[in-house]
Structures are given as C-alpha cells and as structure tokens.
Design a protein around this motif. Structure first.
Motif, PDB file in Angstrom:
ATOM      1  N   PHE A   1       6.036  -0.221  -1.204  1.00  0.00           N
ATOM      2  CA  PHE A   1       5.671  -1.633  -1.064  1.00  0.00           C
ATOM      3  C   PHE A   1       4.158  -1.774  -0.874  1.00  0.00           C
ATOM      4  O   PHE A   1       3.529  -2.608  -1.503  1.00  0.00           O
ATOM      5  CB  PHE A   1       6.412  -2.274   0.112  1.00  0.00           C
ATOM      6  CG  PHE A   1       5.971  -3.683   0.374  1.00  0.00           C
ATOM      7  CD1 PHE A   1       6.336  -4.706  -0.494  1.00  0.00           C
ATOM      8  CD2 PHE A   1       5.186  -3.990   1.463  1.00  0.00           C
ATOM      9  CE1 PHE A   1       5.924  -6.009  -0.277  1.00  0.00           C
ATOM     10  CE2 PHE A   1       4.770  -5.287   1.689  1.00  0.00           C
ATOM     11  CZ  PHE A   1       5.141  -6.312   0.820  1.00  0.00           C
ATOM     12  N   GLN A   2       3.594  -0.946  -0.015  1.00  0.00           N
ATOM     13  CA  GLN A   2       2.156  -1.013   0.241  1.00  0.00           C
ATOM     14  C   GLN A   2       1.337  -0.667  -1.001  1.00  0.00           C
ATOM     15  O   GLN A   2       0.227  -1.154  -1.172  1.00  0.00           O
ATOM     16  CB  GLN A   2       1.789  -0.098   1.400  1.00  0.00           C
ATOM     17  CG  GLN A   2       2.337  -0.581   2.721  1.00  0.00           C
ATOM     18  CD  GLN A   2       2.179   0.425   3.845  1.00  0.00           C
ATOM     19  OE1 GLN A   2       2.053   1.623   3.618  1.00  0.00           O
ATOM     20  NE2 GLN A   2       2.213  -0.068   5.070  1.00  0.00           N
ATOM     21  N   SER A   3       1.886   0.169  -1.897  1.00  0.00           N
ATOM     22  CA  SER A   3       1.150   0.565  -3.095  1.00  0.00           C
ATOM     23  C   SER A   3       1.305  -0.424  -4.251  1.00  0.00           C
ATOM     24  O   SER A   3       0.596  -0.316  -5.252  1.00  0.00           O
ATOM     25  CB  SER A   3       1.592   1.955  -3.550  1.00  0.00           C
ATOM     26  OG  SER A   3       2.883   1.901  -4.120  1.00  0.00           O
ATOM     27  N   LEU A   4       2.217  -1.387  -4.128  1.00  0.00           N
ATOM     28  CA  LEU A   4       2.388  -2.387  -5.192  1.00  0.00           C
ATOM     29  C   LEU A   4       1.160  -3.274  -5.296  1.00  0.00           C
ATOM     30  O   LEU A   4       0.477  -3.513  -4.297  1.00  0.00           O
ATOM     31  CB  LEU A   4       3.622  -3.251  -4.905  1.00  0.00           C
ATOM     32  CG  LEU A   4       4.982  -2.591  -5.074  1.00  0.00           C
ATOM     33  CD1 LEU A   4       6.087  -3.516  -4.549  1.00  0.00           C
ATOM     34  CD2 LEU A   4       5.238  -2.239  -6.525  1.00  0.00           C
ATOM     35  N   PRO A   5       0.872  -3.808  -6.484  1.00  0.00           N
ATOM     36  CA  PRO A   5      -0.277  -4.701  -6.626  1.00  0.00           C
ATOM     37  C   PRO A   5      -0.072  -5.989  -5.836  1.00  0.00           C
ATOM     38  O   PRO A   5       1.060  -6.419  -5.600  1.00  0.00           O
ATOM     39  CB  PRO A   5      -0.340  -4.982  -8.131  1.00  0.00           C
ATOM     40  CG  PRO A   5       0.989  -4.618  -8.658  1.00  0.00           C
ATOM     41  CD  PRO A   5       1.588  -3.605  -7.743  1.00  0.00           C
ATOM     42  N   ASP A   6      -1.175  -6.607  -5.421  1.00  0.00           N
ATOM     43  CA  ASP A   6      -1.100  -7.848  -4.652  1.00  0.00           C
ATOM     44  C   ASP A   6      -0.613  -9.019  -5.488  1.00  0.00           C
ATOM     45  O   ASP A   6      -0.075  -9.984  -4.945  1.00  0.00           O
ATOM     46  CB  ASP A   6      -2.467  -8.192  -4.060  1.00  0.00           C
ATOM     47  CG  ASP A   6      -2.874  -7.201  -2.983  1.00  0.00           C
ATOM     48  OD1 ASP A   6      -1.966  -6.612  -2.347  1.00  0.00           O
ATOM     49  OD2 ASP A   6      -4.073  -6.997  -2.778  1.00  0.00           O
TER      50      ASP A   6
END
Length: 101
Positions: free
Chosen positions: A59-64
């Motif tokens: 989740f943290q590595s997904l694009p904003d």
C-alpha cells in the motif's frame, strides 16, 4: 527438446515468439473492482498481499494518484480485513511540474 514428436530449438523458438510472451508493465496496476457510489464518487479497489506486513508495504509503495478511463483517482485508504487498497475521485490532487533552475 521434443514437442509432439518434432524437435524444437528453444532459443530459436523464444526469438520467434518474443512478442507473444508476457511482459511486466511497471506503469500499470491490476484493478480488482471499479464502481461509482450513489454520491457520484468513483472508487477503485486493488488487491494487496494476504500477509499484513506485505500488504502495508505494498500500500505504501502504490502511487499517490492514478488515471483510469479518463478520471483521476487519489490514494485513499487500505482495508486490513479485506486486504484491499482504495483510490477515490474525491481525493484532492495537484499536478506536479518540474522546474529547472
């Protein structure tokens, strides 16, 4: 190697069929669900790994932000019960421009 009685040179076969092989698309995300709520906010859900720690890291590595079918979605939240990440069209977004000095 023999397939159905004929000899196949794998190196040659790979060269001939290179365009048919699957490729990793690092600019794409697999969408699990996409829908519009009654308040007209569109939502995209993305499946995360089943392990809690891996899901949080993913989740943290997904694009904003992402664009899908002409709409812009902002990363909103993740559900640790269903292991899904959520993008929504009602998230505030800003365009980033690179300015050279």
């Amino acid at each position: 190697m023999s397939i159905y009685g004929s000899e196949v040179n794998l190196e040659e076969w790979y060269r001939e069929h290179e365009a048919e092989r699957a490729r990793i698309d690092r600019d794409s995300i697999a969408i699990m669900n996409a829908y519009t709520m009654p308040n007209q906010v569109s939502v995209i859900e993305i499946k995360l790994p089943a392990d809690y720690v891996e899901a949080l890291e993913r989740f943290q590595s997904l694009p904003d932000a992402i664009t899908f079918r002409g709409k812009q979605y902002g990363k909103s939240s993740w559900n640790s019960d269903t292991m899904t990440a959520c993008y929504r069209t009602d998230r505030p977004l800003a365009k980033v421009y690179m300015v050279s000095a």
